[in-house]
Design an enzyme around this catalytic site. Structure first.
Site, PDB file in Angstrom:
ATOM      1  N   ARG A 196       0.842  -1.187   0.000  1.00 46.97           N
ATOM      2  CA  ARG A 196       0.000   0.000   0.000  1.00 46.97           C
ATOM      3  C   ARG A 196       0.880   1.240   0.000  1.00 46.97           C
ATOM      4  O   ARG A 196       1.966   1.237   0.599  1.00 46.97           O
ATOM      5  CB  ARG A 196      -0.864   0.052   1.273  1.00 46.97           C
ATOM      6  CG  ARG A 196      -2.134  -0.774   1.205  1.00 46.97           C
ATOM      7  CD  ARG A 196      -3.170  -0.161   0.238  1.00 46.97           C
ATOM      8  NE  ARG A 196      -4.388  -0.933   0.187  1.00 46.97           N
ATOM      9  CZ  ARG A 196      -4.619  -1.961  -0.638  1.00 46.97           C
ATOM     10  NH1 ARG A 196      -3.694  -2.354  -1.482  1.00 46.97           N
ATOM     11  NH2 ARG A 196      -5.775  -2.578  -0.625  1.00 46.97           N
TER      12      ARG A 196
ATOM     13  N   GLU B  48      -2.247   7.923  -4.048  1.00 46.54           N
ATOM     14  CA  GLU B  48      -2.546   7.529  -5.430  1.00 46.54           C
ATOM     15  C   GLU B  48      -4.010   7.801  -5.773  1.00 46.54           C
ATOM     16  O   GLU B  48      -4.850   7.781  -4.883  1.00 46.54           O
ATOM     17  CB  GLU B  48      -2.210   6.034  -5.645  1.00 46.54           C
ATOM     18  CG  GLU B  48      -3.023   5.093  -4.790  1.00 46.54           C
ATOM     19  CD  GLU B  48      -2.604   3.625  -4.982  1.00 46.54           C
ATOM     20  OE1 GLU B  48      -1.417   3.316  -4.855  1.00 46.54           O
ATOM     21  OE2 GLU B  48      -3.497   2.807  -5.247  1.00 46.54           O
TER      22      GLU B  48
ATOM     23  N   HIS C  36      -0.857   0.330  -9.610  1.00 46.19           N
ATOM     24  CA  HIS C  36      -1.626  -0.527  -8.686  1.00 46.19           C
ATOM     25  C   HIS C  36      -2.314  -1.667  -9.452  1.00 46.19           C
ATOM     26  O   HIS C  36      -3.548  -1.786  -9.435  1.00 46.19           O
ATOM     27  CB  HIS C  36      -2.657   0.304  -7.899  1.00 46.19           C
ATOM     28  CG  HIS C  36      -3.101  -0.362  -6.623  1.00 46.19           C
ATOM     29  ND1 HIS C  36      -3.437   0.336  -5.489  1.00 46.19           N
ATOM     30  CD2 HIS C  36      -3.271  -1.679  -6.314  1.00 46.19           C
ATOM     31  CE1 HIS C  36      -3.808  -0.510  -4.533  1.00 46.19           C
ATOM     32  NE2 HIS C  36      -3.714  -1.743  -5.012  1.00 46.19           N
TER      33      HIS C  36
HETATM   34  C1  DGY Z   1      -6.039  -5.498  -2.900  1.00 39.76           C
HETATM   35  O1  DGY Z   1      -6.707  -6.501  -3.148  1.00 39.76           O
HETATM   36  O2  DGY Z   1      -5.933  -5.044  -1.765  1.00 39.76           O
HETATM   37  C2  DGY Z   1      -5.407  -4.831  -4.048  1.00 39.76           C
HETATM   38  O3  DGY Z   1      -4.495  -3.868  -3.667  1.00 39.76           O
HETATM   39  C3  DGY Z   1      -6.485  -4.231  -4.916  1.00 39.76           C
HETATM   40  O4  DGY Z   1      -6.182  -4.560  -6.194  1.00 39.76           O
END
Ligand code: DGY
Length: 328
Positions: free
Chosen positions: A240, A269, A287
């Protein structure tokens, strides 16, 4: 009997909408607009459930304004867009999509590691810009992947998947740090050794971040941590934004205090820190670690299954806060 009403807050596969329509009155978002909170609240009036992605913040203010809401089903394994204690206090169930994206995300984490270590993005830009005029002995010489030390911060399912790829596929020595140590069986499967965070930073040739975002993990990698890494090391973030201090990282990359970084997630983001856009030794992706067609379908299906199961039987598939469920 009237079907319950739900909101699908972002664009999603038409098949997912069709499946949800078998059970619910569905208001969807075919334009895939990101609704501001006030609009989300307006659209949630009279809805028992909402299908969310990471872009919808579910907090106490929204919950207070939407008293009919019973479940928020996130199409993501991460749920840092949910204020889970506020949801639990309001009796609203949170669900996520674990497991179905583990291997795909681990594939991507490893791909980003390789692209970063072997300078693939930087060298492709050079070629596309017409700058390739001759072979040279040191042209885009990167760092070794096979046989090197792979460090993993956050050793959940995805971290273990990356460890297995490194140890079994590339003969890497794997070290990890996590809140809790894995069982001896899992450590053996991953060929991974538990070390302190300091040792992890000091010894990793490639450091991959796979820990969940929380107040505790905010800026877990900042200037002080980067200073402990090898000058030849690479840093990969598929977890993240906010876990890395992006400004400190951009400065370290510019000053070559570490060799390179591969980032799939960013603080704030989809905005990206402008300094990251101008340093050459970073691979940037928007992402997409879980983005294969099959995996995104599986994530959408699981989020839909959670809505269907909870609102029709009271038994969700993958609850985050099972304490809101009524005792059987
Ligand atoms: C998640 O599943 O947490 C991913 O970052 C989203 O694509």
């Amino acid at each position: 009997m009237n079907k319950p009403s739900i909101l699908v807050a972002r664009g999603v596969f038409p098949e997912t909408i069709a499946k949800l329509r078998q059970h619910f009155e569905v208001e969807d978002n075919p334009a895939d607009a990101i609704w501001p909170k006030s609009e989300l609240i307006t659209r949630l009036q009279g809805k028992a459930g909402v299908f969310t992605t990471g872009s919808e913040r579910i907090d106490a203010e929204l919950l207070k304004a939407c008293p009919g809401l019973r479940i928020c089903a996130n199409m993501a394994v991460g749920f840092n867009n949910f204020d889970v204690p506020a949801m639990t206090a309001a009796g609203v169930l949170a669900t996520n999509t674990p497991d179905v994206l583990t291997e795909t995300t681990a594939d991507f984490g490893f791909a980003l590691l390789m692209a970063t270590a072997r300078r693939m993005a930087e060298s492709e830009h050079f070629l596309r810009a017409g700058q390739w005029t001759k072979w040279a002995y040191d042209m885009f010489a990167g760092s070794e992947v096979h046989g090197s030390t792979l460090g993993i911060l956050g050793m959940g399912r995805i971290g273990q998947g990356i460890a297995r790829r490194g140890a079994h596929g590339f003969g890497m020595k794997v070290v990890y740090h996590n809140r809790s140590r894995l069982s001896p069986e899992l450590e053996a499967q991953c060929k991974a050794a538990y070390v302190s965070k300091e040792e992890l930073l000091r010894t990793a040739d490639h450091l991959v971040l796979v820990l969940p975002y929380s107040a505790q993990s905010h800026h877990a990698i900042g200037a002080a941590e980067i200073a402990q890494m090898k000058p030849t090391a690479t840093l990969i973030n598929v977890a993240r934004g906010g876990i890395v201090d992006d400004a400190a990282l951009a400065q370290a990359l510019r000053e070559r205090r570490i060799a390179a970084a591969g980032l799939d997630v960013f603080e704030g983001e989809p905005a990206v820190h402008p300094d990251l856009l101008t340093v050459p030794n970073v691979v940037l992706t928007p992402h997409i670690a879980s983005a294969t067609v099959a995996t995104r379908r599986a994530m959408a299906d699981l989020a839909a299954d959670n809505l269907i199961a909870y609102l029709t039987t009271g038994k969700p598939v993958t609850p985050v806060n099972p304490e809101v469920l009524e005792p059987a």
